[in-house]
Design an enzyme around this catalytic site. Structure first.
Site, PDB file in Angstrom:
ATOM      1  N   ARG A   1      43.999  28.463  45.198  1.00 28.83           N
ATOM      2  CA  ARG A   1      42.980  28.065  46.158  1.00 28.83           C
ATOM      3  C   ARG A   1      42.512  26.634  45.895  1.00 28.83           C
ATOM      4  NH1 ARG A   1      38.548  29.836  45.653  1.00 28.83           N
ATOM      5  NH2 ARG A   1      38.693  30.949  43.667  1.00 28.83           N
TER       6      ARG A   1
ATOM      7  N   LYS B   1      41.419  34.932  51.686  1.00 27.58           N
ATOM      8  CA  LYS B   1      40.048  34.685  51.262  1.00 27.58           C
ATOM      9  C   LYS B   1      39.190  34.064  52.373  1.00 27.58           C
ATOM     10  CE  LYS B   1      40.267  36.500  47.219  1.00 27.58           C
ATOM     11  NZ  LYS B   1      39.633  37.833  47.028  1.00 27.58           N
TER      12      LYS B   1
ATOM     13  N   HIS C   1      33.431  42.232  46.383  1.00 28.18           N
ATOM     14  CA  HIS C   1      34.704  41.792  45.810  1.00 28.18           C
ATOM     15  C   HIS C   1      35.025  42.746  44.671  1.00 28.18           C
ATOM     16  CE1 HIS C   1      37.214  38.414  43.755  1.00 28.18           C
ATOM     17  NE2 HIS C   1      37.960  39.204  44.496  1.00 28.18           N
TER      18      HIS C   1
ATOM     19  N   SER D   1      39.043  37.492  37.977  1.00 30.97           N
ATOM     20  CA  SER D   1      40.466  37.457  37.662  1.00 30.97           C
ATOM     21  C   SER D   1      40.685  37.581  36.157  1.00 30.97           C
ATOM     22  CB  SER D   1      41.076  36.148  38.169  1.00 30.97           C
ATOM     23  OG  SER D   1      42.441  36.067  37.852  1.00 30.97           O
TER      24      SER D   1
ATOM     25  N   LYS E   1      40.766  44.417  36.942  1.00 32.43           N
ATOM     26  CA  LYS E   1      40.264  45.124  38.127  1.00 32.43           C
ATOM     27  C   LYS E   1      41.370  45.908  38.844  1.00 32.43           C
ATOM     28  CE  LYS E   1      38.704  42.246  41.178  1.00 32.43           C
ATOM     29  NZ  LYS E   1      39.659  42.164  42.304  1.00 32.43           N
ATOM     30  N   THR E   2      42.489  45.249  39.116  1.00 31.22           N
ATOM     31  CA  THR E   2      43.598  45.916  39.806  1.00 31.22           C
ATOM     32  C   THR E   2      44.281  46.914  38.890  1.00 31.22           C
ATOM     33  OG1 THR E   2      43.962  43.997  41.234  1.00 31.22           O
ATOM     34  CG2 THR E   2      45.779  45.547  41.021  1.00 31.22           C
TER      35      THR E   2
ATOM     36  N   ASP F   1      40.801  45.131  46.214  1.00 30.84           N
ATOM     37  CA  ASP F   1      40.123  43.835  46.117  1.00 30.84           C
ATOM     38  C   ASP F   1      38.855  43.663  46.955  1.00 30.84           C
ATOM     39  OD1 ASP F   1      40.258  41.214  44.865  1.00 30.84           O
ATOM     40  OD2 ASP F   1      40.652  40.415  46.861  1.00 30.84           O
TER      41      ASP F   1
ATOM     42  N   ARG G   1      52.045  35.829  42.474  1.00 30.09           N
ATOM     43  CA  ARG G   1      51.419  36.940  43.213  1.00 30.09           C
ATOM     44  C   ARG G   1      52.456  37.794  43.931  1.00 30.09           C
ATOM     45  NH1 ARG G   1      45.653  37.674  42.836  1.00 30.09           N
ATOM     46  NH2 ARG G   1      44.858  35.728  41.980  1.00 30.09           N
TER      47      ARG G   1
END
Length: 516
Positions: free
Chosen positions: A55, A197, A216, A235, A239-240, A254, A320
């Protein structure tokens, strides 16, 4: 009105060839024929994004007008863009798109139909049309077709670069949301995450006006619709990884909303970071990254054998995989569930100071939500020699058009009304900071999370630790006590105390001064 007529009415004229709602197989063919991507040996599609591999926050703007001037939290994150400059830039972009092919995906976001936003994604390259089709939601076979017109339109043109001096952008790249025109323009950058995003930012502006709390976070579900768990985390915190548990149903990885009925997923796909991924550690994500229909971003592929090297970070650490959520074997079909029974706030504390797990009070939960704490590890970025504390209010400040207190207030209202158990889980270091101690093993963290979700941990005996006033379990199965009470694992107890006090003071300094 036809699609072509609608676009012409917008000002998009003389499009060479319009491709509408193409399937993954057709988009594969176009991308390969145009030399935009390579087909991997296993069937996934690999593409590289050029100059931008992450980003670009400096290039993100919101048009400042009557709708946004008094509501957006203007500053370093939400930078204003002049409406007239937007109109001129849009005209230049539309001229650029003349006599070019255009790929259109008619998507929508929000699994709960009461909050559905119809979204058209217009791209000049088929790989990004596949990305939009994968990450957002599309009508399934046999479902009732919704009205043609879009609520919002996103136009993506990585080949078009702005002139900063003329167009009032920061660089040749730009990501601009215009709420009055219901239009998002993205140009000059090929990083696909900007598409995802920018739509998240859109929902973070729209949903709080309806009393919906946008989050989020990842979420999963136990044996019934009331056994919902939510995982907040920046990140690198897990989390995932922790939400894709083979014993539970994945709601989403997400982005979610929380309304008066419960929670719902915004998206229809997963966007997982896959650098260094292995089948042993993260089997479901690994296998899905290799499937037909999955889109791999900035992953290294051998041009002859078409084999993928997930460990090669020569382009970027931020590799990704985008794939449909129903590739996860135990994903929850409706992607809607009841109010959370447990909320887990993840952090990766590289200082080795926080306990592996702690139970939070409502006020502590709101405080940690506003902090959004984790840490960067030495060696992951140029110039970082020691662990560095990172704070992202609400676990997603780059995507929040409104002030953090707005989201924190919604969070507090929800947890006071529905009374979930709220936990802080540290996936970082123990026995010392990075370079001295060791990272808490993933399997140990999984064991902790499972004890949270099956209700065992809530029945444990807790005691308040000295520095952060956190309620820490006195024992938990075979988890070593020094993992639960990190001061026990430090050889230099005096050093632990000094550094814990320093981190506590930093927490106090970074805490929002705004009342919630």
């Amino acid at each position: 009105m036809t699609i072509e007529g609608y676009l012409q009415q917008m000002g998009l004229k003389n499009i060479d060839q319009l491709y509408l709602d193409l399937t993954p197989a057709a988009l594969y063919e176009h991308a390969i024929r145009r030399h935009e991507a390579l087909l991997s040996q296993s069937g996934s599609l690999v593409f590289h994004t050029g100059q931008y591999r992450g980003r670009s926050p400096e290039d993100k703007f919101i048009v400042k007008d009557k709708i946004t001037e008094d509501s957006v939290d203007w500053g370093k994150i939400n930078k204003p863009f002049d409406p007239f400059a937007f109109s001129r830039l849009k005209e230049k972009l539309f001229l650029y798109l003349q006599n070019r092919d255009l790929f259109v995906q008619r998507c929508h976001v929000c699994a709960d139909s009461h909050h559905r936003v119809n979204l058209w994604v217009l791209t000049e390259q088929p790989v990004y049309s596949l990305f939009a089709r994968t990450l957002f939601r599309t009508e399934k076979k046999g479902e009732k077709k919704e009205p043609l017109l879009a609520d919002y339109i996103l136009i993506h043109a990585p080949g078009f670069r702005a002139d900063p001096e003329v167009d009032h952008t920061h660089s040749g790249a730009f990501i601009i949301i215009n709420f009055s025109e219901k239009l998002i323009l993205i140009g000059g950058t090929g990083y696909a995450g900007e598409i995802k995003k920018s739509v998240f930012s859109l929902l973070n502006f729209l949903l709080p006006q309806k009393g919906v709390f946008p989050m989020h976070c990842s979420a999963n579900l136990g044996s019934n619709a009331e056994d919902t768990a939510v995982f907040f985390g920046l990140s690198g915190t897990g989390k995932t990884t922790l939400s894709t548990d083979p014993t539970r149903r994945l709601i989403g990885d997400d982005e979610h909303g929380w309304d008066e009925k419960g929670i719902f997923n915004f998206e229809g796909g997963c966007y997982a970071k896959i650098i260094g991924i292995s089948e042993e550690r993260e089997p479901e994500i690994y296998r899905n990254a290799l499937r037909f229909g999955s889109l791999l971003e900035n992953v290294i592929i051998d041009p002859k054998t078409r084999e993928i090297d997930f460990n090669d970070s020569s382009l970027t650490e931020n590799t990704r995989a985008a794939f449909p959520i129903d590739y996860i074997p135990r994903s929850w079909p409706s992607q809607c569930a009841g109010h959370p029974k447990n909320i887990v706030m993840l952090c990766c504390d590289a200082f080795g100071l926080l306990p592996a797990v702690a139970k939070l009070t409502t006020d502590q939960a709101v405080s940690y939500f506003l902090l959004g704490y984790t840490s960067k590890i030495a060696g992951t970025e140029t110039g970082i020699k020691t662990p560095t504390a990172v704070f992202s209010p609400c676990f997603g400040s780059p995507f929040l058009p409104l002030a953090p207190r707005v989201y924190a207030r919604l969070f507090k209202e929800k947890i006071k009304k529905h009374k979930p158990d709220i936990w802080l889980v540290n996936t970082g270091w123990t026995g010392g900071e990075y370079g001295i101690g060791r990272r808490i093993p993933l399997e140990m963290t999984r064991q902790i999370v499972r004890s949270i979700l099956d209700g065992k941990l809530a029945k444990a005996e807790f005691a308040k630790e000295q520095y952060f006033e956190l309620l820490v379990p006195q024992s938990l199965g075979d988890i070593p006590r020094e993992i639960l009470r990190p001061n026990l694992g430090w050889k230099d107890k005096e050093s632990y105390g000094a550094k814990a006090q320093k981190l506590k003071e930093l927490f106090l300094k970074m805490s929002s001064a705004e009342s919630v």
